[in-house]
Write an enzyme that holds these catalytic residues in place. Structure first.
Site, PDB file in Angstrom:
ATOM      1  N   LYS A 191      72.228  70.879  11.178  1.00 41.23           N
ATOM      2  CA  LYS A 191      73.163  71.452  12.156  1.00 41.23           C
ATOM      3  C   LYS A 191      74.150  72.341  11.409  1.00 41.23           C
ATOM      4  O   LYS A 191      75.045  71.864  10.726  1.00 41.23           O
ATOM      5  CB  LYS A 191      73.949  70.361  12.899  1.00 41.23           C
ATOM      6  CG  LYS A 191      74.795  70.953  14.009  1.00 41.23           C
ATOM      7  CD  LYS A 191      76.049  70.163  14.305  1.00 41.23           C
ATOM      8  CE  LYS A 191      77.290  70.671  13.638  1.00 41.23           C
ATOM      9  NZ  LYS A 191      77.745  72.026  13.951  1.00 41.23           N
ATOM     10  N   GLY A 244      82.196  69.234   4.671  1.00 45.52           N
ATOM     11  CA  GLY A 244      83.181  69.587   5.693  1.00 45.52           C
ATOM     12  C   GLY A 244      84.537  69.025   5.319  1.00 45.52           C
ATOM     13  O   GLY A 244      84.804  68.705   4.151  1.00 45.52           O
ATOM     14  N   SER A 245      85.394  68.875   6.309  1.00 44.05           N
ATOM     15  CA  SER A 245      86.755  68.398   6.053  1.00 44.05           C
ATOM     16  C   SER A 245      86.762  66.884   5.810  1.00 44.05           C
ATOM     17  O   SER A 245      85.847  66.173   6.247  1.00 44.05           O
ATOM     18  CB  SER A 245      87.634  68.729   7.250  1.00 44.05           C
ATOM     19  OG  SER A 245      87.081  68.123   8.407  1.00 44.05           O
ATOM     20  N   VAL A 248      86.622  64.873   9.160  1.00 42.96           N
ATOM     21  CA  VAL A 248      85.279  64.672   9.736  1.00 42.96           C
ATOM     22  C   VAL A 248      84.464  63.738   8.827  1.00 42.96           C
ATOM     23  O   VAL A 248      83.683  62.911   9.305  1.00 42.96           O
ATOM     24  CB  VAL A 248      84.572  66.035   9.955  1.00 42.96           C
ATOM     25  CG1 VAL A 248      83.109  65.845  10.316  1.00 42.96           C
ATOM     26  CG2 VAL A 248      85.283  66.815  11.061  1.00 42.96           C
ATOM     27  N   GLU A 266      80.811  65.708   1.060  1.00 40.42           N
ATOM     28  CA  GLU A 266      81.477  66.695   0.192  1.00 40.42           C
ATOM     29  C   GLU A 266      82.616  67.278   1.008  1.00 40.42           C
ATOM     30  O   GLU A 266      82.381  68.041   1.945  1.00 40.42           O
ATOM     31  CB  GLU A 266      80.491  67.794  -0.217  1.00 40.42           C
ATOM     32  CG  GLU A 266      79.292  67.311  -0.998  1.00 40.42           C
ATOM     33  CD  GLU A 266      79.657  66.728  -2.353  1.00 40.42           C
ATOM     34  OE1 GLU A 266      80.754  67.009  -2.871  1.00 40.42           O
ATOM     35  OE2 GLU A 266      78.846  65.956  -2.887  1.00 40.42           O
ATOM     36  N   CYS A 300      86.410  75.346  -0.635  1.00 39.38           N
ATOM     37  CA  CYS A 300      86.841  73.977  -0.926  1.00 39.38           C
ATOM     38  C   CYS A 300      87.429  73.921  -2.332  1.00 39.38           C
ATOM     39  O   CYS A 300      88.268  73.082  -2.635  1.00 39.38           O
ATOM     40  CB  CYS A 300      85.683  73.016  -0.796  1.00 39.38           C
ATOM     41  SG  CYS A 300      84.248  73.527  -1.725  1.00 39.38           S
ATOM     42  N   GLU A 401      95.502  70.512   2.471  1.00 38.00           N
ATOM     43  CA  GLU A 401      94.566  71.633   2.386  1.00 38.00           C
ATOM     44  C   GLU A 401      94.868  72.631   3.511  1.00 38.00           C
ATOM     45  O   GLU A 401      94.869  72.263   4.684  1.00 38.00           O
ATOM     46  CB  GLU A 401      93.117  71.135   2.518  1.00 38.00           C
ATOM     47  CG  GLU A 401      92.121  72.246   2.286  1.00 38.00           C
ATOM     48  CD  GLU A 401      90.672  71.787   2.460  1.00 38.00           C
ATOM     49  OE1 GLU A 401      90.380  71.105   3.453  1.00 38.00           O
ATOM     50  OE2 GLU A 401      89.837  72.124   1.604  1.00 38.00           O
TER      51      GLU A 401
HETATM   52  P1  NAD Z   1      84.677  70.701   9.587  1.00 40.19           P
HETATM   53  O1  NAD Z   1      84.861  69.355   9.000  1.00 40.19           O
HETATM   54  O2  NAD Z   1      85.510  71.077  10.747  1.00 40.19           O
HETATM   55  O3  NAD Z   1      83.152  70.897  10.065  1.00 40.19           O
HETATM   56  C1  NAD Z   1      82.072  70.698   9.174  1.00 40.19           C
HETATM   57  C2  NAD Z   1      80.819  70.440   9.995  1.00 40.19           C
HETATM   58  O4  NAD Z   1      80.956  69.171  10.636  1.00 40.19           O
HETATM   59  C3  NAD Z   1      80.575  71.463  11.111  1.00 40.19           C
HETATM   60  O5  NAD Z   1      79.206  71.735  11.210  1.00 40.19           O
HETATM   61  C4  NAD Z   1      81.090  70.725  12.340  1.00 40.19           C
HETATM   62  O6  NAD Z   1      80.516  71.172  13.545  1.00 40.19           O
HETATM   63  C5  NAD Z   1      80.689  69.300  12.032  1.00 40.19           C
HETATM   64  N1  NAD Z   1      81.438  68.263  12.747  1.00 40.19           N
HETATM   65  C6  NAD Z   1      82.691  68.342  13.255  1.00 40.19           C
HETATM   66  N2  NAD Z   1      83.030  67.173  13.828  1.00 40.19           N
HETATM   67  C7  NAD Z   1      81.966  66.327  13.668  1.00 40.19           C
HETATM   68  C8  NAD Z   1      81.720  64.976  14.047  1.00 40.19           C
HETATM   69  N3  NAD Z   1      82.627  64.247  14.694  1.00 40.19           N
HETATM   70  N4  NAD Z   1      80.542  64.420  13.698  1.00 40.19           N
HETATM   71  C9  NAD Z   1      79.608  65.141  13.013  1.00 40.19           C
HETATM   72  N5  NAD Z   1      79.796  66.442  12.652  1.00 40.19           N
HETATM   73  C10 NAD Z   1      80.962  67.018  12.970  1.00 40.19           C
HETATM   74  O7  NAD Z   1      84.827  71.724   8.362  1.00 40.19           O
HETATM   75  P2  NAD Z   1      84.740  73.317   8.377  1.00 40.19           P
HETATM   76  O8  NAD Z   1      85.970  73.837   9.045  1.00 40.19           O
HETATM   77  O9  NAD Z   1      83.418  73.770   8.865  1.00 40.19           O
HETATM   78  O10 NAD Z   1      84.785  73.617   6.802  1.00 40.19           O
HETATM   79  C11 NAD Z   1      85.951  73.563   6.072  1.00 40.19           C
HETATM   80  C12 NAD Z   1      86.098  72.237   5.343  1.00 40.19           C
HETATM   81  O11 NAD Z   1      84.933  71.997   4.557  1.00 40.19           O
HETATM   82  C13 NAD Z   1      87.246  72.246   4.363  1.00 40.19           C
HETATM   83  O12 NAD Z   1      87.924  71.033   4.422  1.00 40.19           O
HETATM   84  C14 NAD Z   1      86.571  72.429   3.012  1.00 40.19           C
HETATM   85  O13 NAD Z   1      87.315  71.960   1.916  1.00 40.19           O
HETATM   86  C15 NAD Z   1      85.319  71.660   3.221  1.00 40.19           C
HETATM   87  N6  NAD Z   1      84.288  72.072   2.277  1.00 40.19           N
HETATM   88  C16 NAD Z   1      83.952  71.206   1.258  1.00 40.19           C
HETATM   89  C17 NAD Z   1      83.011  71.569   0.315  1.00 40.19           C
HETATM   90  C18 NAD Z   1      82.619  70.615  -0.790  1.00 40.19           C
HETATM   91  O14 NAD Z   1      81.537  70.762  -1.327  1.00 40.19           O
HETATM   92  N7  NAD Z   1      83.445  69.648  -1.150  1.00 40.19           N
HETATM   93  C19 NAD Z   1      82.395  72.820   0.389  1.00 40.19           C
HETATM   94  C20 NAD Z   1      82.754  73.682   1.434  1.00 40.19           C
HETATM   95  C21 NAD Z   1      83.694  73.292   2.379  1.00 40.19           C
END
Ligand code: NAD
Length: 512
Positions: A191, A244-245, A248, A266, A300, A401
């Site tokens: 996804k 993601g964050s 989440v 991650e 990130c 962040e």
């Molecule tokens: P996000 O957490 O909002 O979303 C990430 C993904 O999770 C999206 O596909 C989203 O649709 C999905 N999602 C949201 N709620 C969910 C739920 N309840 N259950 C399952 N999936 C869900 O993050 P974003 O805004 O897309 O990306 C930014 C974040 O990602 C920042 O915090 C950044 O630091 C982090 N990030 C981390 C790394 C790493 O490798 N550590 C790399 C890139 C980005």
């Protein structure tokens, strides 16, 4: 173009020529059972709809998981070197299409072309690297404690893997997950982030053209709770990988635990760069600008805190701010532009709200702080590069962040106090130190609480064959990239072959 060649065109809305993507399930284009769609708009010019995608639901996830389960029965039996050859071919296809895919990516998420070319290149690098793993996947062969007995451990695929990805590296991050997963013999349902599904389709197009069989990779587009949640809950899914964050990540981790899934998280970062008095200041300024404002601060690993020793504090700020003010902001398709827009309106609002928080907290804003919305900027989500100085490390702008082009500069007395400031944070992804003193460099490598430490380079710039991930609230201990990915996408099986022709009891029948 993905939709034109994968399994037949789906060019709906022909009057506008906007591409409409269906879900990709079992090698077929399938409309969501919800009957609903959503738009992917260009953040540099929101009048442009880059493509339209399915707003999927649990039933679509179920169909994709069923397809992946059927495909797993055959795919796991394909020899790993054969699986890897397909991935190698995909690398070559990606090379040919690099420019087109980079342009698609700039249009869907705003990153400047130089960087989106790098994002595609990272998927190419990951393809070559993982293709090599198809002939390695080493496991231990060890002596048995009993005579005439053979002992070894082999890696086995896990089954169907679910992947949930963010928007900031929309091809590189899916490649870190999909490529090791399929080389190891798993099948996948991915996804992508709702802001950037196109780049995932482009990656999967290359893999499909290279020969990945139907059902091995399935794409279901949509929103977090509507697609990500059913994917995380699905009982057939044996491994879930989220980037993601941290917010989440907590939800996904807790849900995955209910069915004992492998779970790789991650997550966020608040990455420090330390500049000591003996550093090459010009190099540190250049690195700081790239780390803080590259990808509009939406990495990130972005350099969001710069901790500068008092002897060079004034000099560093003077030149850093002068250079930040000169950065050319605009549409990333213009080769001369250095910083693109925020990915969407919500991210821009978050950036602006943290700028207000910084001012209220009493930090000194010496550069930027404003949205750009006139002239060429009027249809995009543009923000000036913003620098706060004399920041107290306890302030929210130095702890939370932001994920935008907002950097906090913090004074420090020496390396020891700099490391204390750097570590006194919820996250632990990346870190950097600028110094010419090798003793200080190695002490920092030892003491910085982070998954990555750079010496004399900014906090960004990971390479695919090294472990990638962080400590504390940045994740749950897994690593992507390098051998760590194999550890996540396989399970060990210990194999004993007794050729003594008699019952031998381990720990009991001891040969003296
Ligand atoms: P996000 O957490 O909002 O979303 C990430 C993904 O999770 C999206 O596909 C989203 O649709 C999905 N999602 C949201 N709620 C969910 C739920 N309840 N259950 C399952 N999936 C869900 O993050 P974003 O805004 O897309 O990306 C930014 C974040 O990602 C920042 O915090 C950044 O630091 C982090 N990030 C981390 C790394 C790493 O490798 N550590 C790399 C890139 C980005």
């Amino acid at each position: 173009m993905a939709t034109d060649t994968l399994t037949g065109p789906t060019m709906l809305g022909s009057t506008t020529k906007t591409r409409v993507f269906k879900n990709f399930i079992d090698g077929e284009w399938v409309e969501s059972l919800s009957g609903d769609t959503f738009e992917d708009r260009n953040p540099a010019d929101t009048r442009e709809v880059v493509a339209i995608f399915q707003r999927s639901n649990k039933q679509d996830v179920d169909a994709a998981v069923d397809a992946a389960k059927r495909a797993f029965a055959k795919w796991r039996l394909v020899p790993a070197p054969r699986r890897a050859e397909i991935v190698f071919r995909a690398a070559e296809i990606l090379m040919e299409r690099k420019e087109d895919y980079a342009r698609d990516m700039t249009r869907e998420m705003g990153k400047v072309l130089k960087e989106t070319r790098g994002d595609v290149q990272e998927a190419i690098d990951a393809s070559y690297y993982n293709a090599g793993e198809g002939r390695r996947m080493f496991g231990p062969t060890v002596p048995s404690e009993l005579p005439n007995k053979f002992a070894m451990a082999v890696r086995q695929p896990i089954g169907v893997c679910g992947m949930i990805t963010p928007w900031n590296f929309p091809m590189a991050i899916p490649s870190w997950k999909l490529l090791p997963a399929i080389v190891c013999g798993n099948t996948c349902v991915i996804k992508p982030a709702q802001d950037t599904p196109l780049s995932t389709f482009n990656l999967v197009q290359a893999l499909t053209d290279a020969g990945v069989p139907k059902g091995v990779i399935n794409i279901v587009t949509g929103f977090g709770t509507e697609v990500g949640t059913p994917l995380t809950e699905h009982p057939t899914i044996r491994a879930i990988s989220l980037t993601g964050s941290s917010a989440v990540g907590k939800i996904v981790g807790a849900t995955a635990a209910q069915s004992f899934k492998h779970c790789s998280l991650e997550l966020g970062g608040k990455n420090p760069m330390i500049v000591l008095d003996d550093a090459n200041i010009e190099l540190a300024i250049e690195g700081g600008l790239w780390g803080a404002f590259g990808t509009t601060g939406q990495r990130c690993t972005a350099t969001s805190r710069i901790i500068v020793q008092k002897g060079v504090y004034g000099e560093f700020i003077e030149h850093f701010v002068a250079r930040a003010k000169k950065l050319k902001i605009g549409n990333g398709l213009d080769e001369t532009v250095e910083m693109g827009p925020a990915v969407n309106e919500n991210q821009l609002k978050t950036d602006l709200s943290y700028i207000e928080i910084g001012k209220t907290e009493g930090a000194n804003m010496v550069c930027g702080g404003n949205r750009l919305d006139k002239g060429d900027y009027q249809h995009g989500w543009f923000l000036e590069p913003t620098v706060f100085v004399d920041v107290d490390p306890k302030m929210r702008i130095a702890q939370e962040e932001i994920f935008g082009p907002v950097v906090s500069i913090i004074p420090c007395d020496d390396l020891e106090s700099a490391i204390e400031i750097a570590n006194n944070i919820e996250y632990g992804l990346s870190s950097a130190l600028y110094t010419k003193d090798v003793n200080k460099a190695f002490a920092a490598v030892r003491d910085l609480e982070a998954g990555i430490t750079y010496i004399n380079a900014p906090t960004i710039g990971a390479e695919v064959h090294l472990p990638f991930g962080g400590t504390k609230a940045t994740g749950n201990g897994h690593r992507e990239g390098g051998i760590g990915a194999l550890d996540f996408y396989t399970e060990w099986k210990a194999v004993y072959v007794d050729y003594s022709d008699k019952l031998q009891k381990a720990q009991i029948d001891r040969v003296e």
